[in-house]
Design a protein around this motif. Structure first.
Motif, short mmCIF file in Angstrom:
data_model
loop_
_atom_site.label_atom_id
_atom_site.label_comp_id
_atom_site.label_asym_id
_atom_site.label_seq_id
_atom_site.Cartn_x
_atom_site.Cartn_y
_atom_site.Cartn_z
N HIS A 125 2.27 2.14 -12.82
CA HIS A 125 2.37 0.82 -12.19
C HIS A 125 1.00 0.18 -12.17
N LEU A 126 0.97 -1.11 -11.90
CA LEU A 126 -0.29 -1.85 -11.80
C LEU A 126 -0.49 -2.27 -10.35
N TRP A 127 -1.68 -1.97 -9.80
CA TRP A 127 -2.00 -2.25 -8.40
C TRP A 127 -3.18 -3.22 -8.35
N HIS A 128 -2.95 -4.40 -7.77
CA HIS A 128 -3.93 -5.49 -7.80
C HIS A 128 -4.11 -6.04 -6.39
N VAL A 129 -5.29 -5.82 -5.80
CA VAL A 129 -5.57 -6.27 -4.43
C VAL A 129 -6.75 -7.23 -4.46
N THR A 130 -6.55 -8.43 -3.91
CA THR A 130 -7.58 -9.46 -3.89
C THR A 130 -8.08 -9.66 -2.46
N ASP A 131 -8.94 -10.67 -2.27
CA ASP A 131 -9.45 -10.95 -0.92
C ASP A 131 -8.71 -12.10 -0.25
N HIS A 132 -7.47 -12.37 -0.69
CA HIS A 132 -6.67 -13.44 -0.10
C HIS A 132 -5.85 -12.95 1.09
N GLN A 143 0.83 -1.21 0.00
CA GLN A 143 0.00 0.00 0.00
C GLN A 143 0.86 1.25 0.00
N ASP A 144 1.87 1.27 0.85
CA ASP A 144 2.74 2.45 0.97
C ASP A 144 3.47 2.71 -0.34
N LEU A 145 4.01 1.65 -0.95
CA LEU A 145 4.72 1.83 -2.21
C LEU A 145 3.77 2.26 -3.32
N HIS A 146 2.59 1.67 -3.36
CA HIS A 146 1.58 2.09 -4.34
C HIS A 146 1.26 3.58 -4.19
N GLY A 147 1.04 4.02 -2.94
CA GLY A 147 0.73 5.43 -2.71
C GLY A 147 1.86 6.34 -3.16
N TYR A 148 3.08 5.94 -2.87
CA TYR A 148 4.24 6.74 -3.29
C TYR A 148 4.32 6.83 -4.81
#
Length: 305
Positions: free
Chosen positions: A271-278, A258-263
């Motif tokens: 960049h590509l940001w992919h968050v699942t329910d795992h 999350q922190d790197l994505h926000g930066y």
């Protein structure tokens, strides 16, 4: 009686390490980032891709198959002979050149972890047959660069060897692969990705060696991931063909990605940001690999040798 002998046989088999899902009881070695913490979801912590389709990870009998083999190489960095698994695609031929993905395991794994958790050879065979992935070579080395490189004892105490692996990868692993297999040998045809500790390695090594890699992926990256501002300057990071970040929203290490994505978002770095329910579990990394390799649209033209 048969059950008794089966239990004896199972007891004799080696225990396969699993990835830790919480901090060790004792303090782990220091890392650039904090370890497991509270999960606080944000508005854009959403999947970039749907769940894989039915049959995505089943071995098919009606398509050509690649080869998964264990090979050895001399590591001058470690001072010993080491092992790595290599996948070559269906109909591999020395008359052609192939791009390469260096796929790194987590702190509880070794060169067999990806094959055990995700069966990359099955995923790639299926995707290549469906023309959803480019035929590529996948290299799964042991990222614990020390003479006893197995995940024994307190795996957290081996963390320093994962940093040493950068030298082994650049000076021993890649030259060994490119001398043995028919590969392109330019950055545009090399990718690096990994899970957990290997995700941190992939981000650290990939962004730190942009002359070597043009495609970088961190899956559920661990606390060894350098601080965002230390990874690479925004202007330089834009040289990448792909920068991938993914994690499960049930993972206590989510805050790292999350922190790197926000930066990256604030610095306008694609960049590509992919968050699942795992959680911090194999199903997360398996589906991440499935989607990641489909983004590796390597040029099929001739690259420099």
């Amino acid at each position: 009686m048969r059950r008794f002998f089966l239990l004896i046989l199972l007891a004799a088999l080696p225990v396969l390490s699993q990835e830790p899902t919480s901090p060790p009881e004792q303090s782990p070695p220091p890392h650039p980032r904090a370890a497991w913490g509270p999960i606080v979801l944000k508005a854009d912590d959403k999947p970039a891709f749907p769940a894989p389709p039915v049959g995505w990870d089943l071995r098919r009998t009606d398509i050509p198959h690649g080869k998964l083999e264990m090979i050895e190489y001399d590591s001058k960095t470690v001072g010993t002979r080491r092992k790595m698994q290599v996948y070559t695609p269906p109909n591999y031929s020395a008359a052609k050149k192939y791009p390469t993905l260096y796929l790194l395991h987590g702190i509880g794994g070794d060169e067999t972890e990806w094959a055990r958790f995700a069966s990359p050879e099955v995923l790639l065979d299926n995707l290549i047959a469906d023309q959803k992935a480019v035929p590529m070579i996948i290299v799964m080395p042991n990222g614990r660069a020390q003479k006893n490189d197995q995940p024994t004892g307190d795996v957290f105490q081996h963390a320093a060897a994962f940093a040493v692996f950068e030298r082994d990868l650049l000076h021993d692993v890649i030259p060994a692969i490119e001398s043995r297999y028919s590969t392109f040998q330019d950055r545009e045809h090399r990718a690096i990705a990994g899970l957990s500790m290997g995700g941190g390695q992939a981000l650290n090594f990939g962004l730190g060696n942009l002359e070597t890699f043009a495609w970088v992926g961190g899956f559920s990256s661990a606390p060894n991931t350098k601080k965002s501002e230390d990874l690479q300057s925004p202007a330089t990071a834009k040289q990448l063909k792909l920068l991938w970040l993914s994690c499960g929203n049930q993972d206590g290490l989510l805050h790292i990605s999350q922190d790197l994505h926000g930066y990256l978002k604030n610095q306008n770095i694609p960049h590509l940001w992919h968050v699942t329910d795992h959680g911090h579990t194999p199903p997360e990394w398996k589906q991440a690999l499935y989607w990641f390799v489909q983004q590796l649209t390597f040029s099929q033209g001739a690259g420099p040798n």
